[in-house]
Design a protein around this motif. Structure first.
Motif, PDB file in Angstrom:
ATOM      1  N   LEU B 117     -24.523  -1.802 -17.112  1.00  0.00           N
ATOM      2  CA  LEU B 117     -23.456  -2.841 -17.652  1.00  0.00           C
ATOM      3  C   LEU B 117     -23.494  -2.426 -19.272  1.00  0.00           C
ATOM      4  CD1 LEU B 117     -22.773  -6.449 -17.219  1.00  0.00           C
ATOM      5  CD2 LEU B 117     -22.764  -5.409 -19.510  1.00  0.00           C
ATOM      6  N   MET B 118     -24.412  -1.940 -19.872  1.00  0.00           N
ATOM      7  CA  MET B 118     -24.338  -1.908 -21.399  1.00  0.00           C
ATOM      8  C   MET B 118     -23.748  -0.457 -21.697  1.00  0.00           C
ATOM      9  SD  MET B 118     -27.680  -4.094 -22.482  1.00  0.00           S
ATOM     10  CE  MET B 118     -27.292  -4.688 -24.237  1.00  0.00           C
ATOM     11  N   SER B 119     -24.363   0.448 -20.790  1.00  0.00           N
ATOM     12  CA  SER B 119     -24.137   2.021 -21.137  1.00  0.00           C
ATOM     13  C   SER B 119     -22.750   2.235 -20.834  1.00  0.00           C
ATOM     14  CB  SER B 119     -25.080   2.764 -20.529  1.00  0.00           C
ATOM     15  OG  SER B 119     -25.069   2.789 -18.904  1.00  0.00           O
ATOM     16  N   GLU B 120     -22.222   1.458 -19.782  1.00  0.00           N
ATOM     17  CA  GLU B 120     -20.793   1.747 -19.286  1.00  0.00           C
ATOM     18  C   GLU B 120     -19.976   0.528 -19.539  1.00  0.00           C
ATOM     19  OE1 GLU B 120     -19.857   4.814 -17.122  1.00  0.00           O
ATOM     20  OE2 GLU B 120     -21.656   5.255 -18.246  1.00  0.00           O
ATOM     21  N   LEU B 121     -20.399  -0.084 -20.573  1.00  0.00           N
ATOM     22  CA  LEU B 121     -19.810  -1.378 -20.945  1.00  0.00           C
ATOM     23  C   LEU B 121     -18.047  -1.417 -20.678  1.00  0.00           C
ATOM     24  CD1 LEU B 121     -20.345  -4.092 -22.235  1.00  0.00           C
ATOM     25  CD2 LEU B 121     -19.824  -3.389 -24.352  1.00  0.00           C
ATOM     26  N   PRO B 122     -17.421  -0.750 -21.313  1.00  0.00           N
ATOM     27  CA  PRO B 122     -15.893  -0.840 -20.879  1.00  0.00           C
ATOM     28  C   PRO B 122     -15.447  -0.832 -19.584  1.00  0.00           C
ATOM     29  CG  PRO B 122     -16.193   0.677 -22.889  1.00  0.00           C
ATOM     30  CD  PRO B 122     -17.704   0.377 -22.098  1.00  0.00           C
ATOM     31  N   GLY B 179     -24.211 -14.687 -13.492  1.00  0.00           N
ATOM     32  CA  GLY B 179     -23.562 -15.164 -14.336  1.00  0.00           C
ATOM     33  C   GLY B 179     -24.188 -14.801 -15.721  1.00  0.00           C
ATOM     34  N   MET B 180     -25.484 -14.833 -15.881  1.00  0.00           N
ATOM     35  CA  MET B 180     -26.331 -14.485 -17.039  1.00  0.00           C
ATOM     36  C   MET B 180     -25.767 -12.940 -17.545  1.00  0.00           C
ATOM     37  SD  MET B 180     -30.131 -15.553 -17.690  1.00  0.00           S
ATOM     38  CE  MET B 180     -30.245 -17.311 -18.419  1.00  0.00           C
ATOM     39  N   ILE B 181     -26.214 -12.147 -16.300  1.00  0.00           N
ATOM     40  CA  ILE B 181     -25.869 -10.595 -16.723  1.00  0.00           C
ATOM     41  C   ILE B 181     -24.527 -10.360 -17.154  1.00  0.00           C
ATOM     42  CG2 ILE B 181     -26.220  -8.546 -15.498  1.00  0.00           C
ATOM     43  CD1 ILE B 181     -28.143  -9.568 -13.670  1.00  0.00           C
ATOM     44  N   ASN B 182     -23.667 -10.834 -16.319  1.00  0.00           N
ATOM     45  CA  ASN B 182     -22.218 -10.345 -16.613  1.00  0.00           C
ATOM     46  C   ASN B 182     -21.631 -10.981 -17.865  1.00  0.00           C
ATOM     47  OD1 ASN B 182     -22.412  -9.055 -14.144  1.00  0.00           O
ATOM     48  ND2 ASN B 182     -21.072 -10.635 -13.067  1.00  0.00           N
ATOM     49  N   SER B 183     -22.102 -12.150 -18.398  1.00  0.00           N
ATOM     50  CA  SER B 183     -21.774 -12.571 -19.631  1.00  0.00           C
ATOM     51  C   SER B 183     -22.120 -11.736 -20.869  1.00  0.00           C
ATOM     52  CB  SER B 183     -22.463 -14.026 -19.863  1.00  0.00           C
ATOM     53  OG  SER B 183     -23.810 -13.937 -20.373  1.00  0.00           O
ATOM     54  N   ILE B 184     -22.937 -10.722 -20.501  1.00  0.00           N
ATOM     55  CA  ILE B 184     -23.172  -9.852 -21.537  1.00  0.00           C
ATOM     56  C   ILE B 184     -21.903  -9.084 -22.081  1.00  0.00           C
ATOM     57  CG2 ILE B 184     -24.559  -7.701 -21.960  1.00  0.00           C
ATOM     58  CD1 ILE B 184     -26.652  -8.555 -20.386  1.00  0.00           C
ATOM     59  N   ALA B 185     -21.192  -8.746 -20.975  1.00  0.00           N
ATOM     60  CA  ALA B 185     -19.856  -8.008 -21.252  1.00  0.00           C
ATOM     61  C   ALA B 185     -18.999  -8.854 -22.227  1.00  0.00           C
ATOM     62  CB  ALA B 185     -19.124  -7.889 -19.916  1.00  0.00           C
ATOM     63  N   TYR B 188     -21.643  -8.464 -26.087  1.00  0.00           N
ATOM     64  CA  TYR B 188     -22.369  -7.311 -26.575  1.00  0.00           C
ATOM     65  C   TYR B 188     -21.286  -6.265 -26.876  1.00  0.00           C
ATOM     66  CZ  TYR B 188     -25.141  -3.160 -26.807  1.00  0.00           C
ATOM     67  OH  TYR B 188     -25.933  -2.264 -26.883  1.00  0.00           O
ATOM     68  N   ARG B 189     -21.827  -6.024 -28.144  1.00  0.00           N
ATOM     69  CA  ARG B 189     -21.002  -4.610 -28.608  1.00  0.00           C
ATOM     70  C   ARG B 189     -21.911  -3.749 -29.449  1.00  0.00           C
ATOM     71  NH1 ARG B 189     -18.384  -6.938 -26.043  1.00  0.00           N
ATOM     72  NH2 ARG B 189     -16.206  -7.972 -26.251  1.00  0.00           N
ATOM     73  N   PRO B 190     -21.926  -2.522 -28.810  1.00  0.00           N
ATOM     74  CA  PRO B 190     -22.814  -1.510 -28.988  1.00  0.00           C
ATOM     75  C   PRO B 190     -22.981  -0.961 -30.615  1.00  0.00           C
ATOM     76  CG  PRO B 190     -21.089  -0.419 -27.837  1.00  0.00           C
ATOM     77  CD  PRO B 190     -20.776  -1.844 -27.816  1.00  0.00           C
ATOM     78  N   ASP B 191     -21.881  -1.025 -31.280  1.00  0.00           N
ATOM     79  CA  ASP B 191     -21.786  -0.812 -32.688  1.00  0.00           C
ATOM     80  C   ASP B 191     -22.718  -1.695 -33.504  1.00  0.00           C
ATOM     81  OD1 ASP B 191     -19.397  -2.064 -31.648  1.00  0.00           O
ATOM     82  OD2 ASP B 191     -19.009  -2.396 -33.751  1.00  0.00           O
ATOM     83  N   ARG B 192     -22.458  -3.132 -33.260  1.00  0.00           N
ATOM     84  CA  ARG B 192     -23.260  -4.137 -34.071  1.00  0.00           C
ATOM     85  C   ARG B 192     -24.839  -3.930 -34.254  1.00  0.00           C
ATOM     86  NH1 ARG B 192     -19.347  -8.655 -32.531  1.00  0.00           N
ATOM     87  NH2 ARG B 192     -20.835  -9.263 -31.563  1.00  0.00           N
ATOM     88  N   ALA B 193     -25.379  -4.559 -34.924  1.00  0.00           N
ATOM     89  CA  ALA B 193     -26.853  -4.507 -35.211  1.00  0.00           C
ATOM     90  C   ALA B 193     -27.372  -5.534 -34.026  1.00  0.00           C
ATOM     91  CB  ALA B 193     -27.194  -5.311 -36.215  1.00  0.00           C
ATOM     92  N   PRO B 194     -28.346  -5.306 -33.629  1.00  0.00           N
ATOM     93  CA  PRO B 194     -29.041  -6.011 -32.523  1.00  0.00           C
ATOM     94  C   PRO B 194     -29.063  -7.568 -32.684  1.00  0.00           C
ATOM     95  CG  PRO B 194     -30.839  -4.808 -33.618  1.00  0.00           C
ATOM     96  CD  PRO B 194     -29.519  -4.404 -34.080  1.00  0.00           C
ATOM     97  N   LEU B 195     -28.938  -8.266 -31.893  1.00  0.00           N
ATOM     98  CA  LEU B 195     -28.869  -9.905 -31.685  1.00  0.00           C
ATOM     99  C   LEU B 195     -29.844 -10.535 -31.929  1.00  0.00           C
ATOM    100  CD1 LEU B 195     -25.793 -11.125 -30.380  1.00  0.00           C
ATOM    101  CD2 LEU B 195     -27.657 -12.690 -30.552  1.00  0.00           C
ATOM    102  N   ALA B 213     -32.164  -1.518 -24.149  1.00  0.00           N
ATOM    103  CA  ALA B 213     -33.075  -1.918 -23.643  1.00  0.00           C
ATOM    104  C   ALA B 213     -33.960  -3.419 -24.041  1.00  0.00           C
ATOM    105  CB  ALA B 213     -34.065  -0.830 -23.462  1.00  0.00           C
ATOM    106  N   GLN B 214     -33.848  -3.411 -25.315  1.00  0.00           N
ATOM    107  CA  GLN B 214     -34.247  -4.655 -26.058  1.00  0.00           C
ATOM    108  C   GLN B 214     -33.599  -6.040 -25.403  1.00  0.00           C
ATOM    109  OE1 GLN B 214     -34.929  -3.024 -30.162  1.00  0.00           O
ATOM    110  NE2 GLN B 214     -34.993  -4.961 -30.263  1.00  0.00           N
ATOM    111  N   VAL B 215     -32.279  -5.993 -25.305  1.00  0.00           N
ATOM    112  CA  VAL B 215     -31.251  -6.777 -24.673  1.00  0.00           C
ATOM    113  C   VAL B 215     -31.591  -7.127 -23.580  1.00  0.00           C
ATOM    114  CG1 VAL B 215     -29.244  -7.979 -24.506  1.00  0.00           C
ATOM    115  CG2 VAL B 215     -29.540  -6.570 -26.667  1.00  0.00           C
ATOM    116  N   ALA B 216     -31.785  -6.011 -22.690  1.00  0.00           N
ATOM    117  CA  ALA B 216     -32.244  -6.093 -21.259  1.00  0.00           C
ATOM    118  C   ALA B 216     -33.369  -6.903 -20.931  1.00  0.00           C
ATOM    119  CB  ALA B 216     -32.080  -4.843 -20.747  1.00  0.00           C
TER     120      ALA B 216
END
Lengths: 230, 230
Positions: B117-122, B179-185, B188-195, B213-216
Motif C-alpha cells: 500500500l505504501m510503495s504503490e500508494l497512488p 479499515g486500519m490498514i486502508n486508512s493509511i492511504a 501517509y505521504r512518503p515525502d513527509r518526515a516519519p510520523l 517498514a516502521q509505520v507498517a
DNA sequence: TTGCACCGACCGATCGTTCGGTAGCAGTAT
DNA sequence: ATACTGCTACCGAACGATCGGTCGGTGCAA
C-alpha cells in the motif's frame, strides 16, 4: 389522475407524519426530505458522478423542480455534510466527553462517534468522502480535521496519563483509531442482519438500534485492546 | 526554441534513465509515465472530478495528445487499478503467506499489504476510492472483495486455531483490520518526515523505505494487540 | 385569487473523444 | 551532401452529448 405516484419509494426521508394535520409535512418534498434522497444518490455514485438528472430521477420530480427546494447541487452537499458535522461535534460537548480521566473520555467519544456514524450513516459517509474540489468541500475537510484534532488531544492526554501504550505515536494512534471507526461507513448497512455473531450471547436483536450498539461495542473492544496498556 | 520544456515537473514517472542509451526511455511520455501523472490527479480531484483538460494541464501536453498513448480516460483508471491489484494479490502468493500457522500467515499478509500500500500508494489509493459507476469500477470492486475474502479466510482459520479472540466475528475483525490498514492511504505521504516518534529508538531514517517498514510495524502491533488472544 | 409544487424548454459551458495535420528525426537511396 | 520516406509525438479545432442552472409558465388547493 395526473403525473403523481411515479415517485419511487422515498417521498419523505423521515416520515414522522401521522395523520393529516396541517403542521406535519405534506406529500411533497421539503428541503430535508429531498436531501435524504440526494445524499443517498451521492453516496452511490459519488458527488461528482451524480448529475442533477440522476437526482431528479431518484426523487421522481423534474430537474428544474429541485431548484424550487434548494439553491443547487452544492447546497445539497453542504446541508448533508453539515448534518454529519453537527452530530459529530455534539459528541464532544456531552458531559462524559468533558469530565473524568482522559482515557475514559476518549472511550466515550469513540463509542458515541461510532453510534453517530451509524445513526447518521449516509451523511457521515458523504463527509468522509469529500475530496476538496469546491469551497464547500474545503470547508468540510477543515471542520473534519478540527474534530480529529480534538480527539487527538484526548489520545495524547491519555497517553500522558500512562493509560495508552507509549510505543506508538499519539497522532498515529489517533489515525488508526479513526481508520477503524470510519471504515464502518464502508460496510455497515442498517437493513442487514447483524454481522458479529457472539457479542452478548443472546439478544436476538434485529432492530437497527440494538445492532448499532453491538457493533460499536465490538469496535471499541478491538481498538482499545490494541491501544491500551496491558 | 519550440513548444517544448513547458512540461511541468514530471516528464517521466520513474526516471530510471541513466545516460542516453537507445534502450532507455526518451524524454517523451510512455503509457506508464503518463499513467503516474494521471493517477496523481485522479487522487487529488477524484476520478469523476478529473477532466481530460485537467490531465492535459498536469501532463503538459494537449488533451488530444493523451489519446496517442492511451485509449481514453477509463483505460487510465483500469491501468492504475490493475497495478494496485497486481501488487496486492502478489502478496498472497508469497511463501510465508501460504505456509505455516494461520495467525502467522495473517500477520505476514498484513505487514506486506501495508508495505505494498505504501510503495504503490497512488495506485492503491485509486483502487480504494472506486465507487462502481462504470464497468471498470465494478470489476475493480469485485477483485478487491476477492482479496478481502482471501484474507478473511486466514482470519477465520486463525480464530479457529484459538490465536485470535473469539468474541468478535471473523468477518467483522477482517473489516476492522482492513479499515486500519486502508486508512493509511488517507494520511501517509512518503515525502513527509516519519510520523511515529518512538519505534526502534534510534534509526535516523529519512528514506521512504525505512519509514514504510516502521509505520507498517506500528500498524501491525496496534491491530494485532487488539485482535490476538492474550 | 393567491401561492405553492411542479413542469418542459432552453441556456452557455464543459464533457470525453475524434480528426486532419505537422514538426522533427532515423534510415536510406541518390 | 541532399532529398525522400515513414514514423513518432504532438497540436488546434471541432464533434455530439451532457453538465448545472434559468425561465416562463401550469394545475391545484386553500
Amino acid at each position: 389522475m395526473d403525473n403523481f405516484d411515479r415517485r419511487p419509494a422515498d417521498p419523505v426521508g423521515d416520515p414522522a407524519s401521522i395523520g393529516r394535520m396541517p403542521t406535519v409535512k405534506r406529500d411533497t418534498y421539503t428541503p430535508d426530505s429531498l436531501l435524504s434522497v440526494a445524499v443517498r444518490v451521492f453516496n452511490e455514485r459519488g458527488y461528482d458522478g451524480t448529475s442533477m438528472e440522476h437526482l431528479s430521477q431518484a426523487a421522481g420530480i423534474s430537474k428544474s423542480s429541485i431548484y424550487h427546494h434548494v439553491r443547487g447541487k452544492e447546497e445539497l452537499l453542504r446541508r448533508g455534510i453539515s448534518r454529519a458535522l453537527d452530530g459529530l461535534f455534539a459528541v464532544l460537548e456531552e458531559p462524559r466527553a468533558r469530565e473524568g480521566r482522559a482515557v475514559e473520555r476518549l472511550e466515550h467519544v469513540t463509542r458515541r462517534t461510532v453510534e453517530v456514524l451509524m445513526s447518521e450513516l449516509p451523511y457521515v459517509t458523504l463527509l468522509l468522502r469529500v475530496r476538496g474540489n469546491t469551497e464547500t468541500e474545503i470547508w468540510a475537510m477543515a471542520r473534519r480535521r478540527e474534530f480529529d484534532q480534538r480527539v487527538a488531544e484526548l489520545v495524547k492526554q491519555a497517553a500522558a496519563d500512562g493509560d495508552l501504550r507509549s510505543d506508538v505515536d499519539a497522532r498515529l494512534a489517533t489515525r488508526l483509531l479513526f481508520g477503524m471507526i470510519n471504515s464502518i461507513a464502508e460496510w455497515y448497512r442498517p437493513d442487514r442482519a447483524p454481522l458479529n455473531g457472539a457479542s452478548g450471547g443472546n439478544s436476538a436483536a434485529s432492530t437497527g438500534s440494538a445492532t448499532s450498539a453491538q457493533v460499536a461495542e465490538a469496535v471499541i473492544r478491538t481498538a482499545f485492546a490494541g491501544l491500551r496498556t496491558h
